[in-house]
Design an enzyme around this catalytic site. Structure first.
Site, mmCIF file in Angstrom:
data_model
loop_
_atom_site.group_PDB
_atom_site.id
_atom_site.type_symbol
_atom_site.label_atom_id
_atom_site.label_comp_id
_atom_site.label_asym_id
_atom_site.label_seq_id
_atom_site.Cartn_x
_atom_site.Cartn_y
_atom_site.Cartn_z
ATOM 1 N N ASP A 44 0.839 -1.203 0.000
ATOM 2 C CA ASP A 44 0.000 0.000 0.000
ATOM 3 C C ASP A 44 0.876 1.256 0.000
ATOM 4 O OD1 ASP A 44 0.838 -0.199 2.614
ATOM 5 O OD2 ASP A 44 -1.152 0.007 3.521
ATOM 6 N N SER A 45 2.207 1.060 -0.027
ATOM 7 C CA SER A 45 3.128 2.167 -0.313
ATOM 8 C C SER A 45 2.804 2.744 -1.692
ATOM 9 C CB SER A 45 4.583 1.694 -0.265
ATOM 10 O OG SER A 45 4.761 0.535 -1.062
ATOM 11 N N ASP A 83 -1.179 -6.069 -0.217
ATOM 12 C CA ASP A 83 -1.428 -5.435 1.079
ATOM 13 C C ASP A 83 -2.911 -5.209 1.283
ATOM 14 O OD1 ASP A 83 0.498 -4.872 2.981
ATOM 15 O OD2 ASP A 83 1.313 -3.175 1.863
ATOM 16 N N LYS A 113 -1.252 -9.277 3.008
ATOM 17 C CA LYS A 113 -0.430 -8.829 4.146
ATOM 18 C C LYS A 113 -1.242 -7.866 5.010
ATOM 19 C CE LYS A 113 3.260 -5.933 3.685
ATOM 20 N NZ LYS A 113 2.827 -4.744 4.478
ATOM 21 N N GLU A 115 -1.018 -5.461 8.727
ATOM 22 C CA GLU A 115 -0.127 -4.866 9.729
ATOM 23 C C GLU A 115 -0.678 -5.131 11.132
ATOM 24 O OE1 GLU A 115 0.442 -0.701 8.890
ATOM 25 O OE2 GLU A 115 1.183 -1.104 6.866
ATOM 26 N N GLU A 182 9.723 -4.122 9.808
ATOM 27 C CA GLU A 182 10.091 -2.833 9.200
ATOM 28 C C GLU A 182 10.675 -1.888 10.246
ATOM 29 O OE1 GLU A 182 7.116 -0.949 6.721
ATOM 30 O OE2 GLU A 182 8.307 0.880 6.553
HETATM 31 O O1 KIV Z 1 3.592 -1.117 1.532
HETATM 32 C C1 KIV Z 1 4.761 -1.538 1.458
HETATM 33 O O2 KIV Z 1 5.490 -1.276 0.501
HETATM 34 C C2 KIV Z 1 5.257 -2.360 2.555
HETATM 35 C C3 KIV Z 1 6.716 -2.699 2.546
HETATM 36 C C4 KIV Z 1 7.491 -1.521 2.951
HETATM 37 C C5 KIV Z 1 6.999 -3.869 3.396
HETATM 38 O O3 KIV Z 1 4.513 -2.715 3.416
#
Ligand code: KIV
Length: 281
Positions: A44-45, A83, A113, A115, A182
């Site tokens: 989600d970056s 994510d 994924k 968090e 992270e």
């Molecule tokens: O969203 C993302 O890119 C991430 C990575 C930094 C692990 O969660």
């Protein structure tokens, strides 16, 4: 043959380091797959790196599905993890199930994924019981940036470090197949890595993790971010900027397009057309 989550466990057992990157679209996913990267994260970056937001919080489920689909098309054999964006799993496990299901059914992801630690372990367990592979994410969890007081190293104090161990244990017990660490002190990441059966994937967490992940644009030098934990393997800002300047200059001066970039038509057709245009006058 598509890479499965079990492959990562085999790599940990064999002491083979796991190299991963993020990708958000078809061309970069193709390049990552061609470079032999077994795991690609549609992070989600995306929000910061591609969509121009100043955090990951505005990223939606529709954004994630759309970009995951493009990545899967570019890397059909990689393990593509998507994510789960902010508020797609925090409300309750039923919503988490529905949204994780969308990422897999509509997006084509192989895993999701989430968090967080102990507080989401039950959700992780529901997802994995339903056949949805889950990657955990501990340490600096960007969706909680407002609570963490900024993008800071996590796990520096004894209570924080102890909580991270408990969180990692809870995620592993819940069935997570891997955990991202992270921005965690390297010695703490090493302790977590030794303690777990499942592989840890570090970003700013030292060299002892079982694998490493980086945001693609950071390591390619594309965009404005330059995190301390990143290393630039290319300077695409310079490469692309220079190419665009040359293109614009050639258009302005009339040297692009040249003859080889144009298409001709049969001379007889052209003459007839010109004759017809002439007779219209
Ligand atoms: O969203 C993302 O890119 C991430 C990575 C930094 C692990 O969660």
């Amino acid at each position: 043959m598509p890479i499965r989550t079990t492959k990562l466990m085999e790599m940990k057992q064999a002491g083979e380091r796991i190299a991963c990157v993020t990708a958000y679209d078809f061309p970069t996913a193709r390049l990552a797959a061609a470079a032999g990267l077994p795991l690609i994260l549609v992070g989600d970056s995306l929000g910061n790196v591609v969509l121009g937001y100043d955090s990951t919080l505005p990223v939606t489920m529709d954004d994630m599905v759309h970009h995951t689909r493009a990545v899967v098309r570019g890397a059909p054999d990689a393990l593509v993890v998507a994510d789960m964006p902010f508020m797609s799993y925090q409300v309750n496990a039923d919503e988490a199930m529905r949204n994780a299901g969308r990422l897999m059914q509509e997006g084509g992801a192989s895993a999701v994924k989430l968090e967080g630690g102990q507080h989401i372990a039950e959700t992780v367990s529901r997802l994995t019981d339903a056949g949805i592979p889950v990657m955990g994410h501990l340490g600096l969890t960007p969706q909680s940036v407002n609570q963490l007081g900024g993008y800071r190293v996590q796990g520096r104090t004894l209570p924080e470090a102890q909580r991270m161990l408990d969180d990692a244990d809870a995620l592993e017990r819940g069935g997570a197949f891997s955990i991202v660490l992270e921005t965690v002190p390297a010695p703490l990441a090493a302790v977590v890595t030794k303690r777990l059966r499942v592989p840890t994937i570090g970003i700013g967490a030292g060299a002892e993790c079982d694998g490493q992940i980086q945001v693609l644009h950071d390591i390619l030098g594309l965009g404005t971010r330059q995190p301390k934990h990143g290393k630039r393997y290319a300077d695409l800002n310079a490469v692309i900027g220079e190419a665009l300047q040359r293109y614009a200059a050639q258009v302005r001066e009339g040297t692009f397009p040249a003859e080889e970039h144009a298409t001709d038509i049969d001379d007889a057709v052209l003459q007839e057309l010109l004759g017809a245009v002439e007779s219209e006058r």
